[in-house]
Design a protein around this motif. Structure first.
Motif, PDB file in Angstrom:
ATOM      1  N   ASN A   1      65.868  20.251  15.315  1.00 64.12           N
ATOM      2  CA  ASN A   1      66.537  21.267  14.495  1.00 64.12           C
ATOM      3  C   ASN A   1      67.224  22.284  15.409  1.00 64.12           C
ATOM      4  OD1 ASN A   1      65.865  24.303  13.517  1.00 64.12           O
ATOM      5  ND2 ASN A   1      66.605  23.059  11.794  1.00 64.12           N
ATOM      6  N   HIS A   2      66.510  22.682  16.442  1.00 62.40           N
ATOM      7  CA  HIS A   2      67.005  23.710  17.352  1.00 62.40           C
ATOM      8  C   HIS A   2      68.213  23.225  18.159  1.00 62.40           C
ATOM      9  CE1 HIS A   2      66.962  26.953  20.223  1.00 62.40           C
ATOM     10  NE2 HIS A   2      66.842  26.087  21.206  1.00 62.40           N
ATOM     11  N   ILE A   3      68.112  22.015  18.691  1.00 65.46           N
ATOM     12  CA  ILE A   3      69.192  21.546  19.574  1.00 65.46           C
ATOM     13  C   ILE A   3      70.384  20.990  18.803  1.00 65.46           C
ATOM     14  CG2 ILE A   3      69.803  20.027  21.525  1.00 65.46           C
ATOM     15  CD1 ILE A   3      66.819  19.866  22.193  1.00 65.46           C
ATOM     16  N   TYR A   4      70.090  20.175  17.783  1.00 62.65           N
ATOM     17  CA  TYR A   4      71.187  19.412  17.158  1.00 62.65           C
ATOM     18  C   TYR A   4      71.592  19.905  15.765  1.00 62.65           C
ATOM     19  CZ  TYR A   4      69.887  16.245  20.911  1.00 62.65           C
ATOM     20  OH  TYR A   4      69.596  15.714  22.140  1.00 62.65           O
TER      21      TYR A   4
ATOM     22  N   THR B   1      66.371  20.830  -2.529  1.00 59.02           N
ATOM     23  CA  THR B   1      66.607  22.178  -1.985  1.00 59.02           C
ATOM     24  C   THR B   1      66.952  22.135  -0.496  1.00 59.02           C
ATOM     25  OG1 THR B   1      64.237  22.369  -1.622  1.00 59.02           O
ATOM     26  CG2 THR B   1      65.102  23.367  -3.653  1.00 59.02           C
ATOM     27  N   ALA B   2      67.000  20.914   0.070  1.00 61.86           N
ATOM     28  CA  ALA B   2      67.321  20.808   1.500  1.00 61.86           C
ATOM     29  C   ALA B   2      68.783  21.183   1.709  1.00 61.86           C
ATOM     30  CB  ALA B   2      67.066  19.382   1.980  1.00 61.86           C
ATOM     31  N   LYS B   3      69.019  22.051   2.681  1.00 64.81           N
ATOM     32  CA  LYS B   3      70.412  22.399   2.994  1.00 64.81           C
ATOM     33  C   LYS B   3      70.986  21.338   3.922  1.00 64.81           C
ATOM     34  CE  LYS B   3      70.351  27.251   2.047  1.00 64.81           C
ATOM     35  NZ  LYS B   3      69.528  28.356   2.563  1.00 64.81           N
ATOM     36  N   LYS B   4      72.301  21.343   4.030  1.00 60.52           N
ATOM     37  CA  LYS B   4      72.938  20.336   4.894  1.00 60.52           C
ATOM     38  C   LYS B   4      72.621  20.597   6.354  1.00 60.52           C
ATOM     39  CE  LYS B   4      76.749  18.811   2.139  1.00 60.52           C
ATOM     40  NZ  LYS B   4      78.071  19.006   1.684  1.00 60.52           N
ATOM     41  N   SER B   5      72.586  19.540   7.138  1.00 62.96           N
ATOM     42  CA  SER B   5      72.487  19.705   8.586  1.00 62.96           C
ATOM     43  C   SER B   5      73.784  20.329   9.075  1.00 62.96           C
ATOM     44  CB  SER B   5      72.279  18.341   9.258  1.00 62.96           C
ATOM     45  OG  SER B   5      71.007  17.835   8.917  1.00 62.96           O
ATOM     46  N   THR B   6      73.727  20.991  10.218  1.00 58.55           N
ATOM     47  CA  THR B   6      74.914  21.742  10.646  1.00 58.55           C
ATOM     48  C   THR B   6      75.604  21.140  11.871  1.00 58.55           C
ATOM     49  OG1 THR B   6      73.611  23.146  12.075  1.00 58.55           O
ATOM     50  CG2 THR B   6      73.916  23.899   9.804  1.00 58.55           C
ATOM     51  N   GLY B   7      75.046  20.074  12.410  1.00 59.91           N
ATOM     52  CA  GLY B   7      75.642  19.514  13.621  1.00 59.91           C
ATOM     53  C   GLY B   7      76.650  18.429  13.317  1.00 59.91           C
ATOM     54  N   SER B   8      77.435  18.098  14.342  1.00 58.12           N
ATOM     55  CA  SER B   8      78.263  16.890  14.242  1.00 58.12           C
ATOM     56  C   SER B   8      78.589  16.439  15.656  1.00 58.12           C
ATOM     57  CB  SER B   8      79.515  17.137  13.403  1.00 58.12           C
ATOM     58  OG  SER B   8      80.571  17.549  14.192  1.00 58.12           O
ATOM     59  N   GLY B   9      78.741  15.132  15.786  1.00 57.82           N
ATOM     60  CA  GLY B   9      78.972  14.561  17.115  1.00 57.82           C
ATOM     61  C   GLY B   9      77.831  14.898  18.071  1.00 57.82           C
ATOM     62  N   GLY B  10      76.623  15.054  17.519  1.00 61.26           N
ATOM     63  CA  GLY B  10      75.457  15.329  18.356  1.00 61.26           C
ATOM     64  C   GLY B  10      75.363  16.776  18.810  1.00 61.26           C
ATOM     65  N   LYS B  11      76.216  17.662  18.238  1.00 60.59           N
ATOM     66  CA  LYS B  11      76.183  19.076  18.673  1.00 60.59           C
ATOM     67  C   LYS B  11      75.942  19.992  17.477  1.00 60.59           C
ATOM     68  CE  LYS B  11      78.832  19.197  22.919  1.00 60.59           C
ATOM     69  NZ  LYS B  11      79.871  18.170  22.932  1.00 60.59           N
ATOM     70  N   LYS B  12      75.124  21.006  17.690  1.00 58.86           N
ATOM     71  CA  LYS B  12      74.838  21.972  16.623  1.00 58.86           C
ATOM     72  C   LYS B  12      76.002  22.951  16.490  1.00 58.86           C
ATOM     73  CE  LYS B  12      71.666  25.517  17.074  1.00 58.86           C
ATOM     74  NZ  LYS B  12      70.295  26.064  17.142  1.00 58.86           N
ATOM     75  N   LYS B  13      76.381  23.247  15.234  1.00 55.97           N
ATOM     76  CA  LYS B  13      77.456  24.230  15.033  1.00 55.97           C
ATOM     77  C   LYS B  13      76.860  25.608  14.731  1.00 55.97           C
ATOM     78  CE  LYS B  13      81.411  21.486  14.400  1.00 55.97           C
ATOM     79  NZ  LYS B  13      81.377  20.326  13.489  1.00 55.97           N
ATOM     80  N   GLU B  14      75.768  25.592  13.916  1.00 57.29           N
ATOM     81  CA  GLU B  14      75.101  26.852  13.568  1.00 57.29           C
ATOM     82  C   GLU B  14      73.641  26.544  13.248  1.00 57.29           C
ATOM     83  OE1 GLU B  14      76.215  27.982   9.295  1.00 57.29           O
ATOM     84  OE2 GLU B  14      77.949  26.818   9.986  1.00 57.29           O
ATOM     85  N   PRO B  15      72.777  27.567  13.132  1.00 56.65           N
ATOM     86  CA  PRO B  15      71.359  27.296  12.865  1.00 56.65           C
ATOM     87  C   PRO B  15      71.179  26.507  11.562  1.00 56.65           C
ATOM     88  CG  PRO B  15      71.678  29.597  13.472  1.00 56.65           C
ATOM     89  CD  PRO B  15      73.049  28.993  13.302  1.00 56.65           C
TER      90      PRO B  15
END
Ligand SMILES: O=C(O)[C@H]1O[C@H](OP(=O)(O)OP(=O)(O)OC[C@H]2O[C@@H](n3ccc(=O)[nH]c3=O)[C@H](O)[C@@H]2O)[C@H](O)[C@@H](O)[C@@H]1O
Length: 443
Positions: free
Chosen positions: A269-272, A339-353
């Motif tokens: 969660n933290h990295i990606y 209630t799960a929010k969308k993941s925020t990463g793409s291409g293996g990189k996190k955009k926001e928490p």
């Protein structure tokens, strides 16, 4: 006369044959005739071989199909196959959703107890569901196959494969843009961890990491909801167990691997930027349940007139569990997915928490194991042959008790089934699924 014999007397080029006397020409004719016999014979042989080939089932080693060997787990199926355009069509069809607002969910451990129930519940409400299961032999594979048949009838395809197979996971995400992953594949059972420790590391640690690797790379990244366990509370003695309590004293390797899963979830969660929700299940029971769990094998043994071993605390105190009925857990699971929010990463990189959550899914009313046995005796109308022994040091904890206020607030989780009601439904299913088990009883 056979067709071949008929051909023996036919001219090789009908209508063009002239009487010839020359030995050379006779020899040529004989040669010609032999060659034509050979050609006809070969044609028949080739036709026969093509016929046999068409009759044979598709081979697992056709170019479109890959074979994967599963390692690290003594009771895993040795190999499994996947791939090919028909297979991809089945995958897509199973994951097709009723409307664009429905979910597309990959369910690992779909032929397992909770996985099968969650799959059916999602399919029923129009979500796209694709199952994945390695059908290992930790407990009776026939029960897993029966659950698979149930799912197939509901339109859920269960891919046979292991969460450790990175290529398979990549392929599944290539074929379907899953919105969610419901991760229920695991090596379950508290006491078995002393017999086969590596199976816990293989599935609950390595397998989970492999799955999260696939999720982090997928585009779009799915939100992940997965099964943790009440066992992470370990030696915690503060009751009822709250998500804020200590979870750094696991009493079994099983619990330690589930706790490791929670920490691994934190890092992904933290990295990606993966959205991850862990659900701590409290001794889930019900129809289509797991034969390695006490309520299940107590039922079997009581009906057979076989002795059961009931644990009590070393000081003679009560051993109790916050037994939670499957339908209540499924509602909590669906609440977590919704209630799960969308993941925020793409291409293996996190955009926001991204969202990271942990919830207890228990029943909030612990019942002593002795009471579990008394309920089963009433329902089965058979007196159990009980041997009460001090709980061995095998990873078990003395009691579990969930505080569910967080799940209730955030997921709308409201368990409504008491142990008597839930066990009645389980026993009804058990007697139908294993017909004759009652008659074989010694009573
Ligand atoms: O809630 C959980 O986290 C865990 O619940 C169950 O683990 P457990 O609660 O130990 O469930 P059972 O194995 O069915 O045992 C239920 C109770 O029966 C007792 N028991 C078990 C076996 C036995 O022979 N005798 C006996 O009295 C155990 O001590 C325990 O108190 C599942 O097996 C785990 O996979 C799950 O993660």
């Amino acid at each position: 006369m056979s067709q071949l014999n008929l051909m023996d007397h036919a001219p090789s080029t009908p209508g063009k044959q002239k009487p010839e006397k020359s030995p050379y020409i006779n020899h040529r004719m004989r040669l010609h005739s032999s060659l034509s016999k050979l050609t006809i014979f070969s044609t028949f042989v080739v036709a026969f071989l093509i016929f046999l080939f068409l009759l044979s089932p598709p081979s697992a080693t056709t170019p479109a199909t890959r074979r994967r060997t599963l390692g690290g787990n003594s009771f895993n199926s040795s190999a499994t196959s996947w791939g090919g355009s028909d297979w991809e069509k089945r995958v897509s069809r199973s994951a097709r959703r009723a409307s664009p607002s429905s979910l597309a969910v990959l369910i690992t451990g779909a032929a397992g107890f909770v996985g099968a129930h969650v799959s059916l519940a999602l399919k029923r409400r129009g979500d796209g569901v694709l199952g994945l299961d390695n059908f290992n032999r930790y407990y009776d594979p026939n029960l897993k196959r029966a659950r698979q048949r149930l799912l197939e009838r509901a339109g859920v395809f269960v891919v046979e494969g292991d969460i450790n197979d990175a290529a398979l996971l990549r392929k599944l995400f290539d074929v379907v843009p899953f919105t969610h992953v419901a991760h229920l594949a695991a090596q379950a059972g508290v006491r078995y961890a002393m017999q086969n420790p590596s199976s816990y590391v293989h599935s609950n640690v390595a397998g989970f990491v492999n799955l999260l690797e696939a999720c982090k790379t997928a585009n779009p990244q799915p939100a992940v909801v997965w099964a943790s366990s009440s066992s992470v509370y370990g030696l915690n003695s503060k009751v009822p167990f709250s998500e804020k309590d200590r979870t750094d004293q696991p009493a079994s390797l099983y619990a330690a691997t589930k706790k490791a899963g929670e920490e691994i979830a934190h890092s992904y969660n933290h990295i990606y930027g993966l959205s991850i929700t862990g659900l701590r299940f409290f001794t889930v029971y019900g129809p289509w349940g797991r034969p390695d769990m006490a309520y299940f094998f107590f039922t079997k043994d009581i009906l057979k007139g076989k002795q059961i071993t009931v644990f009590e605390a070393p000081d003679g105190g009560t051993v109790a569990r916050d037994f939670t009925y499957i339908d209540d857990v499924v509602k909590g699971f669906l609440g977590a997915l919704d209630t799960a929010k969308k993941s925020t990463g793409s291409g293996g990189k996190k955009k926001e928490p991204a969202q990271l959550r942990v919830f207890n899914l228990g029943n909030t009313s612990p019942v002593p194991v002795s009471e579990l046995v008394a309920i089963l005796e009433r329902l089965l109308k058979v007196k159990a042959k009980k041997k009460v022994v001090a709980m061995p040091r095998n990873g078990d904890v003395r009691f579990t008790h969930a505080n569910i206020s967080l799940a209730s607030k955030e997921l709308g989780y409201r368990p409504i089934t008491d142990l008597g009601t839930g066990l009645r439904k389980f026993v009804k299913w058990y007697l139908e699924f294993y017909p004759g088990s009652k008659k074989k009883s010694a009573w």
